[in-house]
Design an enzyme around this catalytic site. Structure first.
Site, mmCIF file in Angstrom:
data_model
loop_
_atom_site.group_PDB
_atom_site.id
_atom_site.type_symbol
_atom_site.label_atom_id
_atom_site.label_comp_id
_atom_site.label_asym_id
_atom_site.label_seq_id
_atom_site.Cartn_x
_atom_site.Cartn_y
_atom_site.Cartn_z
ATOM 1 N N TYR A 87 0.834 -1.207 0.000
ATOM 2 C CA TYR A 87 0.000 0.000 0.000
ATOM 3 C C TYR A 87 0.872 1.263 0.000
ATOM 4 C CZ TYR A 87 -3.622 3.315 1.465
ATOM 5 O OH TYR A 87 -4.492 4.388 1.533
ATOM 6 N N LYS A 143 1.104 4.130 -3.040
ATOM 7 C CA LYS A 143 0.746 5.537 -2.852
ATOM 8 C C LYS A 143 1.928 6.464 -3.124
ATOM 9 C CE LYS A 143 -3.579 4.835 -1.791
ATOM 10 N NZ LYS A 143 -4.670 5.320 -2.657
#
Length: 248
Positions: free
Chosen positions: A152, A156
């Site tokens: 994750y 990002k």
């Protein structure tokens, strides 16, 4: 924004739904896209109650063909594309870097990073003639490290780099590209992340100097503002909407 057309991915709930509704409040036509078509249709019903029009589409942004079809249907039905909020994403599974499974890594990167790239790949060419604005929903995990969510966090950080690159490429062609990096926002994703554990939720809140979770509508306000003429000299930026989380 009356008569302008906005595509919102991940529009079935949370930040995506709040952003779609706020664009509609400002008069925009809405394309509400999500893998959850029932949720996207619920969002569309709210938009219709506001007196605006739009359509709901079932779209998996990790599927290039579906993303291309989303943009083609937008142009076919409404004739233009002015704004995009590329919001769809997943948190994936929690694990330390060596323990992150290949399956989890691939799924998170495919949806969050590759999916955002697919969206921009097909949005930008449709904006060239008249100009437009794109907002990618990143995360504070795109600004700082977060142990236990390597896929994750990487996805990002990648979105922020992609945002800056596209902003530079199209700054002279009337297209602005920015990213928003939310802190912990009271959405279904945070509910999954923190679960029913009150102590975990309180620890999460305590990490935000403002002493609370953010609201989806607060992120929506930032997204709509970044697409508006009030932000006409802003591009390539990553705006933290995080209650002070990343200040420390």
């Amino acid at each position: 924004m009356k008569g302008k057309v906005a595509v919102i991915t991940g529009a079935a709930s949370g930040i995506g739904r709040a952003t779609a509704e706020l664009f509609a409040v400002h008069g925009a036509v809405i394309v509400a896209a999500d893998t959850d078509i029932d949720g996207a249709n619920e969002t569309l019903e709210q938009i219709k109650k506001l007196g605006e029009k739009g359509m709901a589409l079932q779209v998996d942004i990790s599927n290039e063909e579906q993303v291309r079809d989303m943009i083609e249907q937008t142009i076919s039905r409404f004739g233009q594309l002015d704004f995009a909020c590329n919001n769809a994403g997943i948190e994936g599974e929690q694990a330390l870097t060596p323990d992150c499974s290949v399956e989890n890594w691939n799924r998170v990167i495919d949806i969050n990073l590759r999916g955002t790239w697919f969206c921009m790949k097909y949005e930008i060419p449709k904006m060239i003639q008249y100009g437009g604005a794109i907002v990618n929903i990143s995360s504070i995990a795109g600004l700082i490290g977060f142990p236990g969510i390597p896929a994750y966090t990487s996805s990002k950080h990648g979105i922020n780099g992609l945002t800056k690159t596209a902003a530079l490429e199209y700054a002279g062609k009337g297209i602005r590209v920015n990213a928003i990096c939310p802190g912990a926002i009271h959405t279904p994703m945070i509910d999954r992340f923190a679960g029913e554990n009150t102590e975990d939720r309180q620890q999460l809140i305590a990490q935000h100097p403002m002493g609370r979770l953010g609201r989806a509508g607060e992120v929506a306000e930032a997204a709509v503002w970044l697409c508006s003429e009030k932000a006409s000299f802003i591009t390539g930026q990553t705006l933290a909407v995080d209650g002070g989380f990343t200040v420390r």
